[in-house]
Design a protein around this motif. Structure first.
Motif, PDB file in Angstrom:
ATOM      1  N   ASN A 136      42.598  34.726  47.395  1.00  0.00           N
ATOM      2  CA  ASN A 136      41.474  35.646  47.436  1.00  0.00           C
ATOM      3  C   ASN A 136      40.502  35.249  48.525  1.00  0.00           C
ATOM      4  N   GLN A 163      33.225  45.177  47.487  1.00  0.00           N
ATOM      5  CA  GLN A 163      33.615  45.086  46.082  1.00  0.00           C
ATOM      6  C   GLN A 163      35.098  44.834  45.829  1.00  0.00           C
ATOM      7  N   PRO A 217      38.594  43.033  45.687  1.00  0.00           N
ATOM      8  CA  PRO A 217      39.007  41.624  45.733  1.00  0.00           C
ATOM      9  C   PRO A 217      40.048  41.382  46.834  1.00  0.00           C
ATOM     10  N   ARG A 230      42.415  39.809  49.586  1.00  0.00           N
ATOM     11  CA  ARG A 230      43.131  38.547  49.641  1.00  0.00           C
ATOM     12  C   ARG A 230      43.751  38.362  51.019  1.00  0.00           C
ATOM     13  N   ALA A 233      44.741  44.383  49.491  1.00  0.00           N
ATOM     14  CA  ALA A 233      44.531  44.586  48.054  1.00  0.00           C
ATOM     15  C   ALA A 233      45.522  45.634  47.595  1.00  0.00           C
TER      16      ALA A 233
END
Length: 215
Positions: free
Chosen positions: A2, A61, A63, A65, A83
């Motif tokens: 992440n 917002q 996540p 990676r 994502a």
């Protein structure tokens, strides 16, 4: 792995996207380019209203990676952040669900099924890219299908060439709420890429809607 919400100071919003509403517009005005071998590409500039506001929300917002992939004798960083939202997982903004539903309804007669998944890519600057490829994992390896791409942020060229190489046959600039849909045999018989560029470009988010089993 992440990644923290990236700091992207180079982004400049569009002068033509200053409204407060966030969501898809009508799908009138789609322009289709027929390619060889039963492939085609639809393009609708400025389809999504409030694209710059959505871009900023997704950057902050989602996540994101960072991935690494083995190449030849080493491991290299994938030149973009990623994502993925599989079927059944809520999308990161309700406007993306509206966009997916609108696309599913519009292309129902040709596609024969709904778009169900969403993959997101964040291109931070001109050094980020995606190499020549076709989305040929799963059913798209043997069957016609569609991949719909919503582009947010600064425009980047989406380039197309016949599978296996050859000159670029089509370049589609995509950003600030533009829609590009690849259909027919496009994933099997053609390749697409977002090339690196030395031009001063800001960040871009690409949202790719796919049917079930298409990767």
């Amino acid at each position: 792995m992440n990644a923290a919400a990236p700091d992207l100071p180079g982004f400049q919003g569009s002068l033509f996207d200053q409204g407060t509403d966030i969501g898809p517009g009508p799908l009138r005005g789609l322009r289709r380019t027929e390619l060889a071998g039963g492939a085609w590409v639809d393009h609708l500039p400025g389809w999504f209203h409030g694209a710059d506001a959505l871009f900023e929300e997704l950057v902050a917002q989602v996540p994101w990676r960072a991935e690494q992939r083995r190449m030849y004798d080493g491991v290299v960083a994938v030149p973009r952040l990623l994502a993925y939202y599989p079927e059944g997982r809520p999308l990161p903004h309700p406007a993306l669900r509206e966009a997916r539903e609108a696309l599913s309804a519009h292309y129902a007669a040709e596609l024969g099924e709904a778009f169900t998944t969403a993959g997101l890519c964040l291109y931070r600057d001109g050094r980020d890219s995606v190499a020549w490829h076709g989305d040929r994992h799963g059913r798209s390896a043997t069957r016609d299908t569609m991949v719909a791409i919503l582009s947010l942020g600064d425009p980047r060229d989406l380039a197309f060439r016949p599978r296996g190489g050859g000159p670029v046959a089509l370049r589609v600039p995509a950003g600030h709420g533009d829609l590009v849909v690849m259909g027919g045999s496009c994933q099997r018989t053609w390749e697409h890429a977002v090339p690196k560029t030395r031009r001063a470009v800001g960040p871009r988010v690409s949202v790719q809607f796919r049917p079930h089993g298409v990767g």
